[in-house]
Design an enzyme around this catalytic site. Structure first.
Site, mmCIF file in Angstrom:
data_model
loop_
_atom_site.group_PDB
_atom_site.id
_atom_site.type_symbol
_atom_site.label_atom_id
_atom_site.label_comp_id
_atom_site.label_asym_id
_atom_site.label_seq_id
_atom_site.Cartn_x
_atom_site.Cartn_y
_atom_site.Cartn_z
ATOM 1 N N GLN A 184 -87.278 -15.444 19.201
ATOM 2 C CA GLN A 184 -86.050 -16.307 19.669
ATOM 3 C C GLN A 184 -85.280 -17.007 18.753
ATOM 4 O OE1 GLN A 184 -88.212 -19.014 22.312
ATOM 5 N NE2 GLN A 184 -88.612 -17.516 23.978
ATOM 6 N N HIS A 253 -89.364 -20.916 20.770
ATOM 7 C CA HIS A 253 -88.866 -22.442 20.954
ATOM 8 C C HIS A 253 -88.351 -23.297 19.961
ATOM 9 C CE1 HIS A 253 -92.001 -22.803 24.785
ATOM 10 N NE2 HIS A 253 -90.887 -21.687 24.762
ATOM 11 N N GLU A 346 -85.004 -28.438 33.527
ATOM 12 C CA GLU A 346 -84.678 -29.683 33.672
ATOM 13 C C GLU A 346 -83.481 -29.928 33.113
ATOM 14 O OE1 GLU A 346 -87.515 -32.359 31.664
ATOM 15 O OE2 GLU A 346 -89.319 -32.159 33.049
ATOM 16 N N TYR A 356 -89.689 -38.049 27.193
ATOM 17 C CA TYR A 356 -89.418 -37.100 28.730
ATOM 18 C C TYR A 356 -90.655 -36.263 29.051
ATOM 19 C CZ TYR A 356 -84.724 -38.365 28.007
ATOM 20 O OH TYR A 356 -83.564 -39.440 27.969
ATOM 21 N N TYR A 367 -97.829 -19.719 32.342
ATOM 22 C CA TYR A 367 -97.648 -18.418 32.680
ATOM 23 C C TYR A 367 -98.951 -17.824 33.241
ATOM 24 C CZ TYR A 367 -92.990 -18.732 30.698
ATOM 25 O OH TYR A 367 -91.806 -19.183 30.425
#
Ligand code: HEC
Length: 478
Positions: A184, A253, A346, A356, A367
């Site tokens: 990613q 991430h 979110e 948070y 998963y």
């Protein structure tokens, strides 16, 4: 010999769940998949994969994600809100893989025409005209405007592109930083200094790996700023770099989005890098929002600046992987979109020092189907402003400004990758009171940008395309 035979047997078993390796095995799998389909699925989805009450499997349209993994997930865990049952207790993983193999092979054979990009969108308030302004991009990630006729665009592989007067410059900007483009990671967000007209600073967020070879190198999100002169990147300065002993060998991430507040502080999101517990650890940069001055120094009023051992740039914690960040044009509030695991995507209002909650509280499930946490709420941990379960794979966000779409002014536009959506969210007094899907099934949507003239630009991941939405006239209400 026995050993060898056993090895071969287990290899064959492996091949059974690996599509496309042996025609004979694939054939057997497809047969098994067909039997399972007819027994469990045909009653709703139709005998020949079409014609039932539920969604056709052959029209090339996947509302809940088109990838093999998306299908497996949707079958295993169901889509309760839409009446799709779950099969986690009825079918084994292998059987689910077989039925997915059968569906995908049949879909391929039916070769449905890819739905063409829509030329018009009918929305609640406007007829919207859609034009393609750039094509052939490789995983475009972010788009930001310098002025009405000029925008910068990143491609994850590491290219910074210029869009001028509706034309994509054929060459990438030269000499931009080398990025660690794997998984990613790569070149992610681009942002323009609030005083760009005076100082020319452009900010880039990208994944930065320590020197070495291969994909196993420790890496983290880094932010630099530089200037663009003669189509080349110059005068680079590092604005944010985490301590190298916090770098992590994982390819996902990274976040990362950038935004400025009205006072000119720069906010940077970094995902948890696959280490979810780090999101609660103030000595770690991952799973956080950071706040720095534009030159990279730390604002004195940062919430953890005086906290023992905490990284002083940390502004919020407990953030899994924020993929969108935007400042409200009127209130100056900082809004973010955050990927949940399977469920629990979110929208958050980012405030100093707030936790948070990831992974202590979440609306997501892992998963593997197990809840990430039994807790969805806890004292001292912030609730999202809005969440989606199942996940839409929420991505870039922006507030639409200007007079071009007067009824959309200051609405938050939210993109979604797997659900292939652009959503409009009307927020009043810090609450989401209404949302509308503006664009659906045109491809994975990675980013949205409100142009200075109020038109809306939409970045599609694959095929790498940029769309421009213009006002084709208001909808006349009865
Ligand atoms: C009781 C009826 C029912 C049964 C049985 C059923 N489904 Fe579904 N399925 C649905 C409905 C309803 C949806 C949601 C469709 C919609 O909202 O348009 C859905 C959605 C799906 C989707 C997602 C489609 C998309 O657009 O992304 C897949 C994949 C799927 N089903 C596969 C299966 C498979 C495979 C089986 C058998 C193992 C099965 N379904 C059994 C009713 C059913």
């Amino acid at each position: 010999m026995m050993r060898l035979r056993q090895t071969l047997a287990s290899l064959a078993a492996l091949l059974l769940i690996t599509p496309g390796l042996s025609p004979a095995l694939a054939q057997g799998n497809a047969e098994a998949g067909k039997t399972i389909y007819n027994q469990h699925c045909a009653s709703c989805h139709g005998k020949g994969l079409v014609g039932g009450n539920a969604q056709s499997m052959l029209d090339g349209v996947w509302q809940f994600g088109a990838g093999r993994g998306d299908l497996v997930r949707n079958i295993k865990f169901g889509i309760a809100a839409n009446g799709m049952p779950d099969y986690k207790d009825t079918l084994s993983n292998r059987q689910i893989n077989q039925v997915v193999g059968y569906i995908l092979a049949a879909e391929k054979q039916a070769a449905p025409p890819k739905p063409p990009l829509p030329k018009k969108l009918l929305t609640r308030d406007y007829d919207v005209d859609v034009t393609v302004v750039a094509e052939g991009l490789e995983v475009p990630w972010a788009l930001t405007f310098i002025d009405n006729d000029t925008a910068l665009l990143t491609e994850r592989a590491g290219r910074l592109r210029l869009l001028k007067d509706g034309e994509l410059h054929p060459d990438a900007i030269a000499d931009t930083p080398a990025v660690f483009a794997a998984g990613q990671g790569g070149l992610m967000d681009v942002a323009i200094d609030p005083d760009y007209a005076d100082n020319g600073w452009v900010y880039l967020a990208y994944s930065h790996a320590l020197p070495g070879e291969g994909n196993n190198r420790p890496a983290m999100t880094r932010v630099v700023r530089g200037q663009i002169k003669d189509h080349a990147w110059t005068d680079e300065q590092v604005v944010f770099e985490a301590p190298h002993d916090t770098y992590i060998s994982s390819l996902y991430h990274y976040g990362s989005r950038l935004a400025f507040d009205p006072e000119g502080h720069l906010y940077i999101t970094i995902g948890d890098r696959g280490k979810q517990d780090d999101a609660q650890d103030l000595t770690k940069p991952n799973g956080k929002t950071h706040r720095v001055n534009r030159d990279g120094t730390i604002p004195k009023d940062n919430p953890f600046a005086d906290h023992d051992n905490a990284l002083p740039s940390i502004y919020t914690l407990g953030n899994r992987n924020a993929q969108g960040l935007a400042t409200h044009p009127k209130t100056g509030g900082l809004w973010s979109s955050e990927h949940g695991p399977m469920g629990g995507d979110e929208i958050n209002l980012i405030k100093p020092g707030v936790n948070y909650g990831w992974p202590v509280i979440t609306y997501g499930i892992n998963y593997n189907g197990k809840p990430v946490s039994d807790l969805q709420a806890k004292e001292g941990l912030a609730q999202p402003m809005h969440y989606w379960t199942p996940s839409i794979a929420v991505c870039g966000i922006d507030f639409v400004q200007g007079d071009h779409f007067p009824r959309w002014q200051n609405n938050l536009f939210v993109t979604a990758l797997s659900h292939q959506e652009l959503r409009r969210m009307n927020i009043q007094d810090g609450r989401v009171i209404y949302q509308e899907v503006i664009l659906k099934n045109a491809g994975r949507v990675r980013d949205i940008a409100s142009a200075p003239d109020g038109t809306v630009y939409v970045v599609l991941n694959q095929p790498g395309t940029v769309l421009k939405l213009t006002n084709g006239g208001p909808v006349l209400r009865q």
